[in-house]
Design an enzyme around this catalytic site. Structure first.
Site, short mmCIF file in Angstrom:
data_model
loop_
_atom_site.label_atom_id
_atom_site.label_comp_id
_atom_site.label_asym_id
_atom_site.label_seq_id
_atom_site.Cartn_x
_atom_site.Cartn_y
_atom_site.Cartn_z
N GLN A 174 0.83 -1.20 0.00
CA GLN A 174 0.00 0.00 0.00
C GLN A 174 0.87 1.25 0.00
O GLN A 174 1.75 1.40 0.85
CB GLN A 174 -0.95 0.06 1.19
CG GLN A 174 -1.90 1.25 0.99
CD GLN A 174 -2.81 1.54 2.14
OE1 GLN A 174 -2.35 1.79 3.25
NE2 GLN A 174 -4.10 1.50 1.88
N CYS A 197 -7.02 7.08 4.65
CA CYS A 197 -6.48 7.42 5.97
C CYS A 197 -6.73 8.89 6.29
O CYS A 197 -6.37 9.76 5.51
CB CYS A 197 -4.97 7.12 6.01
SG CYS A 197 -4.26 7.59 7.58
N LYS A 216 -7.92 1.98 -2.20
CA LYS A 216 -8.69 1.76 -0.96
C LYS A 216 -9.19 3.12 -0.49
O LYS A 216 -8.40 4.06 -0.35
CB LYS A 216 -7.81 1.10 0.10
CG LYS A 216 -8.53 0.86 1.44
CD LYS A 216 -7.68 -0.03 2.34
CE LYS A 216 -8.34 -0.32 3.67
NZ LYS A 216 -8.17 0.76 4.65
C1 LIG Z 1 -3.91 0.09 13.87
C2 LIG Z 1 -4.53 0.42 12.52
C3 LIG Z 1 -3.73 0.93 11.52
C4 LIG Z 1 -4.27 1.20 10.25
N1 LIG Z 1 -3.43 1.62 9.22
C5 LIG Z 1 -3.93 1.73 7.96
C6 LIG Z 1 -3.08 1.96 6.83
O1 LIG Z 1 -1.84 2.04 6.93
N2 LIG Z 1 -3.67 2.07 5.60
C7 LIG Z 1 -5.03 1.97 5.44
O2 LIG Z 1 -5.52 2.07 4.30
N3 LIG Z 1 -5.84 1.73 6.47
C8 LIG Z 1 -5.33 1.58 7.71
N4 LIG Z 1 -6.17 1.25 8.74
C9 LIG Z 1 -7.59 1.03 8.47
C10 LIG Z 1 -7.85 -0.45 8.16
O3 LIG Z 1 -7.17 -0.86 6.98
C11 LIG Z 1 -9.36 -0.71 7.98
O4 LIG Z 1 -9.82 0.06 6.89
C12 LIG Z 1 -10.16 -0.31 9.22
O5 LIG Z 1 -9.54 -0.76 10.42
C13 LIG Z 1 -11.59 -0.88 9.15
O6 LIG Z 1 -11.58 -2.27 9.09
P1 LIG Z 1 -11.89 -3.20 10.41
O7 LIG Z 1 -13.17 -2.66 11.00
O8 LIG Z 1 -11.99 -4.57 9.89
O9 LIG Z 1 -10.74 -2.97 11.36
C14 LIG Z 1 -5.64 1.01 10.00
C15 LIG Z 1 -6.44 0.49 11.04
C16 LIG Z 1 -5.91 0.18 12.28
C17 LIG Z 1 -6.79 -0.39 13.36
#
Ligand SMILES: Cc1cc2nc3c(=O)[nH]c(=O)nc-3n(C[C@H](O)[C@H](O)[C@H](O)COP(=O)(O)O)c2cc1C
Length: 276
Positions: free
Chosen positions: A65, A95, A134
């Site tokens: 990514q 993000c 994304k």
């Molecule tokens: C600790 C953490 C770090 C994350 N870092 C990124 C990232 O680097 N890039 C990104 O697109 N999303 C990032 N996200 C978002 C996740 O990819 C995802 O979209 C979000 O947690 C929702 O999915 P979930 O409900 O299954 O956790 C992060 C989420 C968490 C919890």
């Protein structure tokens, strides 16, 4: 073909989905598609590239990514990713942190579909591996279905075929990244509605998914699911993915088997000097 299969994906997560975590996840599912933490173009072009990009071949299929908004820098990084052997390059448009907004990275790009399309077109011209995006359902007041459709259709015109949609909007001011993963409500219907509108695209849904039966239900509506936090709260859920999602005829794994396979990896990493 396995490399072009988005049915079950594990989310990019900063400070979490590093190569060691991904190796561990891979022991639980051979088929899940894995994503790195976000790496900015600056880190790759001006930083310790190998530290950010190296991975274990066992992790594949694996997507890098990228965070960035300069088409030339993104194209260069996509080329480097392809040379490293990544199976996909994904552009982060989801993000919401202040730090990335300042660098014109992440969710703020949802306000600039033409710029994202330019970035994706430049990346696609540079590589043969898939370039994917994304994103959120919207940001701030740009949260209508029309805006979401315009965002996707503008980028799809470049030939981009895979869209991973975190099914909630982000507020760019006032909420922390953590709050932006919890407070805006999940709008799965917005994501389901994309499929009849863009039947040629691969639509992957993300946000709040916590079980394999839930994945199976969502897969009736869209082409893929992406799990984030549940994969670190309850990684053993991944032990069912190959059988239940991919219908592979494999014996169930025990926790002991997974740990027995992970311990030599940990020992080898420690012998090499630790986790970095
Ligand atoms: C600790 C953490 C770090 C994350 N870092 C990124 C990232 O680097 N890039 C990104 O697109 N999303 C990032 N996200 C978002 C996740 O990819 C995802 O979209 C979000 O947690 C929702 O999915 P979930 O409900 O299954 O956790 C992060 C989420 C968490 C919890």
């Amino acid at each position: 073909m396995q490399e072009r299969d988005w049915r079950f994906c594990l989310a990019p997560m900063m400070d979490w989905s590093d190569r060691h975590c991904r190796y561990f996840w891979r022991l639980l599912s051979r088929r899940a598609r894995l994503y790195t933490e976000m790496v900015t173009t600056g880190a790759i072009l001006r930083g310790d590239r190998d530290r950010f990009l190296r991975f274990n071949p066992e992790e594949q299929p694996l997507a890098l990514q990228l965070g960035g908004s300069d088409p030339r820098a993104l194209a260069e990084c996509a080329r480097i990713a392809e040379d490293y052997g990544y199976d996909e390059v994904n552009l982060n448009c989801g993000c919401p942190s202040d730090r990335v907004q300042e660098g014109r990275i992440g969710a703020c790009l949802m306000a600039e579909p033409d710029l994202v399309a330019e970035c994706v077109a430049a990346m696609r011209d540079a590589v043969r591996i898939p370039v994917t995006v994304k994103h959120r359902t919207g940001i701030d007041d740009l949260d209508s279905e029309e805006h979401l459709h315009r965002f996707i259709s503008t980028i799809a015109q470049t030939g981009c075929e895979v869209f991973i949609v975190h099914a909630r909007k982000a507020w760019l001011q006032g909420l922390s990244p953590k709050e932006n993963r919890e407070i805006p409500p999940l709008l799965y219907d917005r994501v389901f509605a994309l499929k009849p509108l863009f039947p040629q695209l691969t639509i992957v849904i993300n946000g709040g998914i916590t079980s394999i039966p839930e994945c199976q239900e969502l897969l009736q509506q869209v082409d893929g699911v992406m799990l984030g936090r549940e994969a670190y709260h309850n990684p053993f859920l991944l032990a069912d993915v190959d059988r239940e999602i991919y219908r592979e005829d494999c014996a169930p794994l025990s926790r002991d088997e997974v740990l027995d396979a992970f311990i030599p990896y940990c020992e080898a990493q420690i012998a090499k000097g630790g986790a970095s």
